[in-house]
Design a protein around this motif. Structure first.
Motif, PDB file in Angstrom:
ATOM      1  N   ASP A 140     150.778  59.382  56.141  1.00 49.44           N
ATOM      2  CA  ASP A 140     151.803  59.149  57.277  1.00 49.44           C
ATOM      3  C   ASP A 140     151.228  59.561  58.472  1.00 49.44           C
ATOM      4  OD1 ASP A 140     152.845  59.453  54.716  1.00 49.44           O
ATOM      5  OD2 ASP A 140     154.918  60.213  55.400  1.00 49.44           O
ATOM      6  N   ALA A 141     150.629  60.953  58.439  1.00 46.55           N
ATOM      7  CA  ALA A 141     150.128  61.362  59.570  1.00 46.55           C
ATOM      8  C   ALA A 141     149.118  60.314  60.133  1.00 46.55           C
ATOM      9  CB  ALA A 141     149.435  62.651  59.440  1.00 46.55           C
ATOM     10  N   ASP A 142     148.036  59.913  59.268  1.00 49.91           N
ATOM     11  CA  ASP A 142     147.154  58.777  59.263  1.00 49.91           C
ATOM     12  C   ASP A 142     147.566  57.881  60.255  1.00 49.91           C
ATOM     13  OD1 ASP A 142     145.385  56.634  59.076  1.00 49.91           O
ATOM     14  OD2 ASP A 142     144.395  57.616  57.399  1.00 49.91           O
ATOM     15  N   ILE A 143     148.497  56.942  59.998  1.00 50.71           N
ATOM     16  CA  ILE A 143     149.255  56.010  60.517  1.00 50.71           C
ATOM     17  C   ILE A 143     149.749  56.320  61.786  1.00 50.71           C
ATOM     18  CG2 ILE A 143     151.085  54.211  60.527  1.00 50.71           C
ATOM     19  CD1 ILE A 143     150.841  53.911  57.542  1.00 50.71           C
ATOM     20  N   ALA A 145     148.520  58.614  63.810  1.00 49.80           N
ATOM     21  CA  ALA A 145     147.766  59.295  64.636  1.00 49.80           C
ATOM     22  C   ALA A 145     146.809  57.854  65.162  1.00 49.80           C
ATOM     23  CB  ALA A 145     146.799  60.209  64.130  1.00 49.80           C
ATOM     24  N   MET A 146     146.685  56.995  64.013  1.00 46.84           N
ATOM     25  CA  MET A 146     146.005  55.763  64.474  1.00 46.84           C
ATOM     26  C   MET A 146     146.729  55.146  65.584  1.00 46.84           C
ATOM     27  SD  MET A 146     145.562  52.268  62.156  1.00 46.84           S
ATOM     28  CE  MET A 146     147.309  52.021  61.918  1.00 46.84           C
ATOM     29  N   LEU A 147     148.030  54.965  65.343  1.00 41.51           N
ATOM     30  CA  LEU A 147     148.781  54.337  66.724  1.00 41.51           C
ATOM     31  C   LEU A 147     148.794  54.801  67.711  1.00 41.51           C
ATOM     32  CD1 LEU A 147     151.807  53.439  64.091  1.00 41.51           C
ATOM     33  CD2 LEU A 147     150.656  51.508  65.273  1.00 41.51           C
ATOM     34  N   ARG A 148     148.832  55.984  67.875  1.00 40.51           N
ATOM     35  CA  ARG A 148     148.767  56.793  68.994  1.00 40.51           C
ATOM     36  C   ARG A 148     147.522  56.399  69.603  1.00 40.51           C
ATOM     37  NH1 ARG A 148     152.518  60.266  71.751  1.00 40.51           N
ATOM     38  NH2 ARG A 148     151.262  60.774  73.267  1.00 40.51           N
ATOM     39  N   ALA A 149     146.339  56.352  68.769  1.00 43.45           N
ATOM     40  CA  ALA A 149     145.096  56.204  69.437  1.00 43.45           C
ATOM     41  C   ALA A 149     145.006  54.806  69.839  1.00 43.45           C
ATOM     42  CB  ALA A 149     143.875  56.454  68.447  1.00 43.45           C
ATOM     43  N   LEU A 150     145.570  54.009  69.263  1.00 39.08           N
ATOM     44  CA  LEU A 150     145.815  52.282  69.609  1.00 39.08           C
ATOM     45  C   LEU A 150     146.496  52.403  71.118  1.00 39.08           C
ATOM     46  CD1 LEU A 150     145.461  49.434  69.401  1.00 39.08           C
ATOM     47  CD2 LEU A 150     147.789  49.536  68.138  1.00 39.08           C
ATOM     48  N   VAL A 243     149.501  68.148  63.826  1.00 44.94           N
ATOM     49  CA  VAL A 243     149.044  69.308  64.751  1.00 44.94           C
ATOM     50  C   VAL A 243     147.454  69.282  64.422  1.00 44.94           C
ATOM     51  CG1 VAL A 243     149.101  71.608  64.940  1.00 44.94           C
ATOM     52  CG2 VAL A 243     151.027  70.512  64.644  1.00 44.94           C
ATOM     53  N   ARG A 244     146.895  69.311  63.239  1.00 51.32           N
ATOM     54  CA  ARG A 244     145.503  69.145  63.029  1.00 51.32           C
ATOM     55  C   ARG A 244     144.836  68.275  63.894  1.00 51.32           C
ATOM     56  NH1 ARG A 244     146.009  69.700  57.465  1.00 51.32           N
ATOM     57  NH2 ARG A 244     146.409  71.844  57.957  1.00 51.32           N
ATOM     58  N   LEU A 245     145.488  66.869  63.921  1.00 46.91           N
ATOM     59  CA  LEU A 245     144.848  65.933  64.757  1.00 46.91           C
ATOM     60  C   LEU A 245     145.259  66.028  66.383  1.00 46.91           C
ATOM     61  CD1 LEU A 245     145.119  62.935  62.097  1.00 46.91           C
ATOM     62  CD2 LEU A 245     143.051  64.122  62.825  1.00 46.91           C
ATOM     63  N   LYS A 246     145.916  67.173  66.703  1.00 45.44           N
ATOM     64  CA  LYS A 246     146.303  67.269  67.927  1.00 45.44           C
ATOM     65  C   LYS A 246     147.110  65.887  68.581  1.00 45.44           C
ATOM     66  CE  LYS A 246     142.706  70.192  69.753  1.00 45.44           C
ATOM     67  NZ  LYS A 246     142.091  70.576  68.431  1.00 45.44           N
ATOM     68  N   THR A 247     147.956  65.332  67.624  1.00 46.78           N
ATOM     69  CA  THR A 247     148.637  64.106  68.048  1.00 46.78           C
ATOM     70  C   THR A 247     150.056  64.786  68.076  1.00 46.78           C
ATOM     71  OG1 THR A 247     147.693  62.880  66.443  1.00 46.78           O
ATOM     72  CG2 THR A 247     149.720  62.253  66.857  1.00 46.78           C
ATOM     73  N   PRO A 248     150.790  64.730  69.459  1.00 49.93           N
ATOM     74  CA  PRO A 248     151.602  65.313  69.936  1.00 49.93           C
ATOM     75  C   PRO A 248     153.063  64.546  69.454  1.00 49.93           C
ATOM     76  CG  PRO A 248     150.848  64.164  71.934  1.00 49.93           C
ATOM     77  CD  PRO A 248     149.882  63.882  70.793  1.00 49.93           C
ATOM     78  N   PHE A 249     154.068  65.060  69.122  1.00 52.50           N
ATOM     79  CA  PHE A 249     155.215  64.370  68.456  1.00 52.50           C
ATOM     80  C   PHE A 249     156.602  65.540  68.830  1.00 52.50           C
ATOM     81  CE2 PHE A 249     153.626  67.340  65.355  1.00 52.50           C
ATOM     82  CZ  PHE A 249     154.833  67.897  64.813  1.00 52.50           C
TER      83      PHE A 249
END
Ligand code: HAM
Length: 417
Positions: A140-143, A145-150, A243-249
């Motif tokens: 779930d986090a992978d998806i 974070a992937m979208l945020r990066a996109l 949080v580990r991937l520093k993806t804000p939410f």
């Protein structure tokens, strides 16, 4: 009477379509980097696929589907979304037999009979991903974070990522019951649609746009207050991983999606720049859907974003005319014969070339080369042919040089590189 396009369905053409292509290419490349492979499914499916997955009580199924009988009296529907067709295809093609983990992406047109406005159309496009066979909250986090990066890669840095959990079959009944109880006590203040929803599908009240219903739904219980320990662990793990991937939410306690198949994680990307249509995209887990559609019990999670909304945010940045490399100006028939041959020789070596077949004046042809923003013009007429040369003009510097006919192709390719 002039025939127009169908209401809410748009033509996309140059230069805007060039921006679309660039953005779509970036999306495809990004998804491939994260291990997804493309899937293309038909635009039309049997209607029952959507009633059984998206949900009988949803707005999509009740009001928005383009449904018709074909000549064999079968009820068919233009797909309103991409998840159910992908599940159908994965099962029909036995993809889970060859690999129990499937990561698929699509970019495709979807159809919903909604009231058209900015960011909302009747034919629109989605770019989406679906993952099958992974239960872990890492996915779930992978998806997300992937979208945020996109979005960052595309230059969108100010999107908000909202997450929530809807729980599972163990804990959702308690949540549902508490919502029914709260709604029943306010029944008189709800719109007629929502009054009916109390029994049929109370959670759809969260979708209602009616002012008075919205006021009530704001104060309803949140599914987060009813999570069983397993769902709570899953949601905590999702947050830790982000949080580990520093993806804000942000945790949105009433994030309820417009489709029925979700459980546990749901999420959306939103913007403040599109007015009422603030959802750039949304997704979540649907661990029951594969089983519901007749397949083996298989966890799944996915996302889809709206391309039109993305382009409203990005179009200007990606707008560019496709540059023409060469325009061949042939002022007479002898020149056209040689120019015609040369155009194909260059095109077949990957150089974009245009030329004029209508015998316009040299001046008119030069004007057209200018309009098409050609980088170089090759001038060939009878007088040049008599001397065994052609003229190459650099349209930016206005420099002109004579080149031997036999060297012309090599010379122009050299200048372009
Ligand atoms: P959805 O939230 O219904 O989810 O649609 C996803 C996105 O499609 C929306 O956030 C919006 O950007 C765009 N969209 C929806 N309707 C329109 C419209 N009428 N005009 C323009 N854009 C629109 C789904 O469709 C799920 N299948 C997402 C998903 C994939 N869940 C799991 N996997």
């Amino acid at each position: 009477m002039n025939i127009k396009s169908v209401k809410g369905m748009n033509d996309i053409f140059a230069p805007v379509v060039n921006a679309w292509s660039r953005v779509e290419d970036t999306i495809k490349k990004h998804f491939r980097t994260y291990g997804y492979s493309e899937i293309r499914t038909p635009i039309v499916e049997y209607t029952s696929l959507f009633t059984r997955s998206v949900g009988e009580a949803t707005d999509i199924v009740q009001k928005e589907m383009y449904t018709f009988l074909d000549k064999n009296q079968e009820s068919l529907t233009l797909r309103p979304e991409g998840t159910a067709p992908v599940v159908r295809a994965v099962l029909e093609q036995n993809l889970l037999n060859s690999d129990p983990t499937q990561k698929l992406f699509y970019l495709a047109p979807m159809f919903r009979y909604e009231r058209p406005q900015k960011g909302r159309y009747r034919q629109f496009h989605q770019y989406g991903v679906e993952v099958f066979g992974v239960q872990s909250a890492y996915m779930d986090a992978d998806i997300i974070a992937m979208l945020r990066a996109l979005y960052e890669r595309l230059g969108l840095t100010n999107l908000e990522t909202r997450i929530c959990s809807l729980g599972c079959d163990n804990c959702r009944p308690q949540f549902r019951e508490s919502v029914v109880k709260a709604l029943s006590s306010k029944k008189g203040e709800l719109c007629p649609d929502c009054q009916n929803r109390i029994e049929k599908n109370p959670l759809r009240v969260f979708d209602c746009k009616n002012e008075s219903c919205r006021k009530i739904s704001k104060n309803l219980p949140s599914p987060l207050d009813f999570l069983c320990s397993e769902c709570q662990n899953h949601f905590d793990a999702l947050r830790d991983n982000l949080v580990r991937l520093k993806t804000p939410f942000v945790v949105e306690k009433h994030l309820v999606r417009g489709l029925d198949y979700y459980n546990r994680t749901v999420f959306e990307f939103t913007t403040t720049q599109l007015g009422a249509q603030d959802a750039v995209g949304g997704g979540g887990r649907y661990d029951k859907l594969v089983g519901q559609l007749g397949g083996p019990s298989t966890p799944a999670v996915g996302y889809a974003g709206g391309t039109e909304r993305l382009m409203l945010l990005l179009e200007e940045k990606f707008l560019a005319t496709e540059n023409l490399s060469v325009f061949i100006v042939a002022p007479d028939e002898a020149g056209l014969k040689e120019g015609f041959r040369m155009a194909f020789a260059l095109r077949n070596q990957g150089v974009s070339v245009e030329l004029d077949y209508s015998g316009k004046s040299m001046k008119a042809q030069m004007k057209r080369a200018d309009k098409l923003q050609a980088r170089f013009v090759i001038i060939i007429g009878q007088s040049e042919l008599d001397r065994g040369i052609g003229v190459i003009r650099n349209m930016q510097t206005k420099d002109q040089k004579e080149v031997k006919l036999t060297d012309l192709e090599k010379e122009i390719i050299g200048s372009l590189n």
